[in-house]
Write a protein that holds these residues in place. Sequence first.
Motif, short mmCIF file in Angstrom:
data_model
loop_
_atom_site.label_atom_id
_atom_site.label_comp_id
_atom_site.label_asym_id
_atom_site.label_seq_id
_atom_site.Cartn_x
_atom_site.Cartn_y
_atom_site.Cartn_z
N GLU A 299 10.09 -0.45 1.51
CA GLU A 299 8.54 -1.59 2.03
C GLU A 299 9.32 -2.52 2.71
O GLU A 299 10.58 -2.86 2.49
N ASN B 250 3.33 -5.63 3.55
CA ASN B 250 3.05 -6.72 3.20
C ASN B 250 1.35 -7.24 4.53
O ASN B 250 2.37 -8.11 5.28
N GLU C 245 0.55 -2.98 2.00
CA GLU C 245 0.16 -3.29 0.63
C GLU C 245 -0.31 -5.25 1.01
O GLU C 245 -0.38 -5.55 1.32
N ASP D 257 -1.02 -3.99 -4.23
CA ASP D 257 0.14 -4.96 -4.48
C ASP D 257 -0.42 -5.78 -5.97
O ASP D 257 -1.08 -6.52 -6.00
N LYS E 254 0.53 -0.68 -7.44
CA LYS E 254 1.58 -1.27 -7.77
C LYS E 254 2.02 -2.27 -8.71
O LYS E 254 1.34 -3.26 -8.93
#
Length: 269
Positions: A57, A117, A149, A179, A200
């Motif tokens: 990530e 993200n 995400e 997320d 997640k």
Amino acid sequence: RQSGGHRRLRHFQRSMLDDARERVQLVSELRRGIERGELRLFAQPIVDRHRRVLGEEGLIRWRSPERGLIPPDEFIPLAEQTGMIIEIGEWVLDQACRQLAVWARDPATQHLTLSVNLSERQLRERDFAEQVRDRMDHYGVPAGKLKFELTESVLNTDLDRTIRLLSLLRADGVLTSLDDFGTGYSSLSYLRQLPVQQLKIDQSFVDTVVDNAQTAAVITMIVQLGRAFGLHVVAEGVETEPQFQRLAELGVDAFQGFLFSKPRPISEV
Ligand code: C2E
Ligand code: CA
Ligand code: CA
Ligand code: CA
């Protein structure tokens, strides 16, 4: 009593002022920092139950000469308010695509995925899907390696548009992960319609999974949901061996956290 209240009021006003001044200062420093190339992309591995690294990530940092290494929680909200998140997001996307192209050329890293993200503001950009395709083509990113995400907050506005956008991205080989899953309140009703491939589980559940039966029940439910929808289920914020073992027992597919590695510069992957 009166003077005490007065003092409190004055204190309140002064801290508000300081806050506003501090924010203005930080905004101008951030703007300059972006120009001077002070942003850094860090990365943290995501592993399977055998601790094999599946991907990473990407996590942004700001290396300010005055303030040191600044975590995203201290500048992303400000960047979102001022619109600077668009520029930052473009930088992150560019870095991520470039990194994936580098990994693709090495047999030791070519299997790795890279998660990025996204802020809601980025998704609302008209040409977001074209921007992504452009960066992927520019660097030659293979399909199935770039992952976005999103938090459930992006589902609050214009769900139809979000669904179309995620479908478009999926057709270009980009995967989507929800997320901080479990912390929002609308997830269940949207899940059926959303073209996402991963859930997640939020760190707050991981924190208490070992000694809280209710938490374990929630995680079990998320795992079952994931199976029913054909989604990959990841747990984040895994810090201890017992947490890792319990999550694996409950059927979680992949794991991320300090137990395996802290985030480090992506060049060190
Ligand atoms: P997030 O996406 O939920 O990222 C997970 C956060 O948990 C990261 O904090 C990570 O360093 C931290 N973490 C990972 N493992 C552990 C662990 O075992 N224990 C604990 N206590 N923490 C762990 P970080 O890097 O400070 O990022 C904070 C948030 O900033 C992220 O939360 C994400 O929402 C946002 N962010 C980071 N990079 C970007 C970016 O490029 N763009 C946008 N829009 N937001 C970003
Ligand atoms: Ca994340
Ligand atoms: Ca998260
Ligand atoms: Ca989070």
